[in-house]
Design a protein around this motif. Structure first.
Motif, PDB file in Angstrom:
ATOM      1  N   PHE A  18     -35.707  34.378  -5.859  1.00 45.79           N
ATOM      2  CA  PHE A  18     -34.570  35.182  -5.940  1.00 45.79           C
ATOM      3  C   PHE A  18     -33.541  34.889  -4.628  1.00 45.79           C
ATOM      4  CE2 PHE A  18     -32.206  39.226  -4.556  1.00 45.79           C
ATOM      5  CZ  PHE A  18     -31.702  39.256  -5.757  1.00 45.79           C
ATOM      6  N   LEU A  19     -34.224  35.010  -3.406  1.00 50.87           N
ATOM      7  CA  LEU A  19     -33.212  34.661  -2.504  1.00 50.87           C
ATOM      8  C   LEU A  19     -32.530  33.330  -2.402  1.00 50.87           C
ATOM      9  CD1 LEU A  19     -35.283  36.495   0.453  1.00 50.87           C
ATOM     10  CD2 LEU A  19     -33.126  37.309  -0.615  1.00 50.87           C
ATOM     11  N   LEU A  20     -33.418  32.346  -2.757  1.00 50.14           N
ATOM     12  CA  LEU A  20     -32.965  30.967  -2.702  1.00 50.14           C
ATOM     13  C   LEU A  20     -31.560  31.079  -3.827  1.00 50.14           C
ATOM     14  CD1 LEU A  20     -33.116  27.849  -2.060  1.00 50.14           C
ATOM     15  CD2 LEU A  20     -34.443  27.644  -4.159  1.00 50.14           C
ATOM     16  N   ALA A  21     -31.682  31.645  -4.925  1.00 55.24           N
ATOM     17  CA  ALA A  21     -30.700  31.551  -5.993  1.00 55.24           C
ATOM     18  C   ALA A  21     -29.598  32.453  -5.492  1.00 55.24           C
ATOM     19  CB  ALA A  21     -31.228  31.940  -7.270  1.00 55.24           C
ATOM     20  N   TYR A  22     -29.674  33.513  -4.702  1.00 57.74           N
ATOM     21  CA  TYR A  22     -28.743  34.471  -4.170  1.00 57.74           C
ATOM     22  C   TYR A  22     -28.004  33.681  -3.264  1.00 57.74           C
ATOM     23  CZ  TYR A  22     -26.396  38.253  -2.236  1.00 57.74           C
ATOM     24  OH  TYR A  22     -25.561  39.326  -1.735  1.00 57.74           O
ATOM     25  N   CYS A  23     -28.724  32.933  -2.138  1.00 58.65           N
ATOM     26  CA  CYS A  23     -27.923  32.058  -1.047  1.00 58.65           C
ATOM     27  C   CYS A  23     -27.108  30.945  -1.878  1.00 58.65           C
ATOM     28  CB  CYS A  23     -28.976  31.666  -0.143  1.00 58.65           C
ATOM     29  SG  CYS A  23     -29.646  33.140   0.751  1.00 58.65           S
ATOM     30  N   ALA A  24     -27.653  30.322  -2.869  1.00 54.10           N
ATOM     31  CA  ALA A  24     -26.813  29.186  -3.408  1.00 54.10           C
ATOM     32  C   ALA A  24     -25.526  29.691  -3.974  1.00 54.10           C
ATOM     33  CB  ALA A  24     -27.857  28.574  -4.359  1.00 54.10           C
ATOM     34  N   CYS A  25     -25.800  30.766  -4.790  1.00 56.64           N
ATOM     35  CA  CYS A  25     -24.498  31.418  -5.297  1.00 56.64           C
ATOM     36  C   CYS A  25     -23.612  31.827  -4.311  1.00 56.64           C
ATOM     37  CB  CYS A  25     -24.869  32.586  -6.300  1.00 56.64           C
ATOM     38  SG  CYS A  25     -25.865  32.187  -7.844  1.00 56.64           S
ATOM     39  N   PHE A  26     -24.106  32.606  -3.161  1.00 60.55           N
ATOM     40  CA  PHE A  26     -23.084  32.951  -2.188  1.00 60.55           C
ATOM     41  C   PHE A  26     -22.644  31.673  -1.573  1.00 60.55           C
ATOM     42  CE2 PHE A  26     -22.257  34.025   2.140  1.00 60.55           C
ATOM     43  CZ  PHE A  26     -21.531  35.117   1.963  1.00 60.55           C
ATOM     44  N   VAL A  27     -23.292  30.765  -1.325  1.00 63.60           N
ATOM     45  CA  VAL A  27     -22.543  29.359  -0.588  1.00 63.60           C
ATOM     46  C   VAL A  27     -21.642  28.797  -1.630  1.00 63.60           C
ATOM     47  CG1 VAL A  27     -23.104  27.006   0.120  1.00 63.60           C
ATOM     48  CG2 VAL A  27     -24.611  28.849   0.939  1.00 63.60           C
ATOM     49  N   ALA A  28     -21.841  28.532  -2.983  1.00 68.56           N
ATOM     50  CA  ALA A  28     -21.223  28.260  -3.844  1.00 68.56           C
ATOM     51  C   ALA A  28     -19.793  28.843  -3.894  1.00 68.56           C
ATOM     52  CB  ALA A  28     -21.717  28.049  -5.281  1.00 68.56           C
ATOM     53  N   LEU A  29     -19.810  30.392  -3.931  1.00 69.71           N
ATOM     54  CA  LEU A  29     -18.612  30.959  -4.258  1.00 69.71           C
ATOM     55  C   LEU A  29     -17.755  30.759  -2.480  1.00 69.71           C
ATOM     56  CD1 LEU A  29     -17.284  33.028  -5.483  1.00 69.71           C
ATOM     57  CD2 LEU A  29     -18.459  34.913  -4.286  1.00 69.71           C
ATOM     58  N   THR A  67     -17.656  28.367  -0.702  1.00 69.89           N
ATOM     59  CA  THR A  67     -17.127  27.095  -0.671  1.00 69.89           C
ATOM     60  C   THR A  67     -15.880  26.888  -1.601  1.00 69.89           C
ATOM     61  OG1 THR A  67     -19.117  26.184  -0.427  1.00 69.89           O
ATOM     62  CG2 THR A  67     -17.506  24.534  -1.297  1.00 69.89           C
ATOM     63  N   PHE A  68     -15.954  27.478  -2.938  1.00 72.32           N
ATOM     64  CA  PHE A  68     -14.877  27.599  -3.862  1.00 72.32           C
ATOM     65  C   PHE A  68     -13.703  28.459  -3.177  1.00 72.32           C
ATOM     66  CE2 PHE A  68     -12.763  29.826  -7.336  1.00 72.32           C
ATOM     67  CZ  PHE A  68     -12.394  28.815  -7.842  1.00 72.32           C
ATOM     68  N   LEU A  69     -13.824  29.602  -2.612  1.00 68.01           N
ATOM     69  CA  LEU A  69     -12.801  30.296  -2.119  1.00 68.01           C
ATOM     70  C   LEU A  69     -12.255  29.755  -0.725  1.00 68.01           C
ATOM     71  CD1 LEU A  69     -14.274  33.824  -2.423  1.00 68.01           C
ATOM     72  CD2 LEU A  69     -12.594  32.811  -3.828  1.00 68.01           C
ATOM     73  N   MET A  70     -12.702  28.698  -0.245  1.00 68.42           N
ATOM     74  CA  MET A  70     -12.101  28.314   1.120  1.00 68.42           C
ATOM     75  C   MET A  70     -11.264  27.252   0.558  1.00 68.42           C
ATOM     76  SD  MET A  70     -15.326  27.374   3.679  1.00 68.42           S
ATOM     77  CE  MET A  70     -15.530  28.517   4.875  1.00 68.42           C
TER      78      MET A  70
END
Length: 83
Positions: free
Chosen positions: A67-78, A80-83
């Motif tokens: 769960f933490l791996l998926a959560y962190c991956a989504c957070f990093v992807a988001l 990156t997209f917003l930058m």
């Protein structure tokens, strides 16, 4: 205490309203009614495919890590997209 009959008339006596119906309608009345409506049957089939509810006491450390791996991956992807 007296009970009220749902359908007027005596038990075993033919119903006056049904006797007035045309033959094409009365033939459908003799046909057996479906046990469930098609929408209800479809909902029951969908419910049978669902997985059983999660027992929160049986979560393992691997479940938490995944769960933490998926959560962190989504957070990093988001981010990156917003930058």
């Amino acid at each position: 205490m007296s009970t009220t009959a749902i359908v007027p008339g005596r038990p075993g006596q033919p119903n006056a309203f049904r006797r007035q119906l045309p033959d094409r309608v009365r033939s459908h009345l003799r046909a057996p009614m479906p046990r469930w409506e098609p929408e209800v049957e479809a909902a029951m089939e969908r419910a049978a495919l669902r997985s059983p509810p999660v027992n929160w006491r049986r979560l393992t450390a691997q479940d938490v890590r995944d769960f933490l791996l998926a959560y962190c991956a989504c957070f990093v992807a988001l981010q990156t997209f917003l930058m």
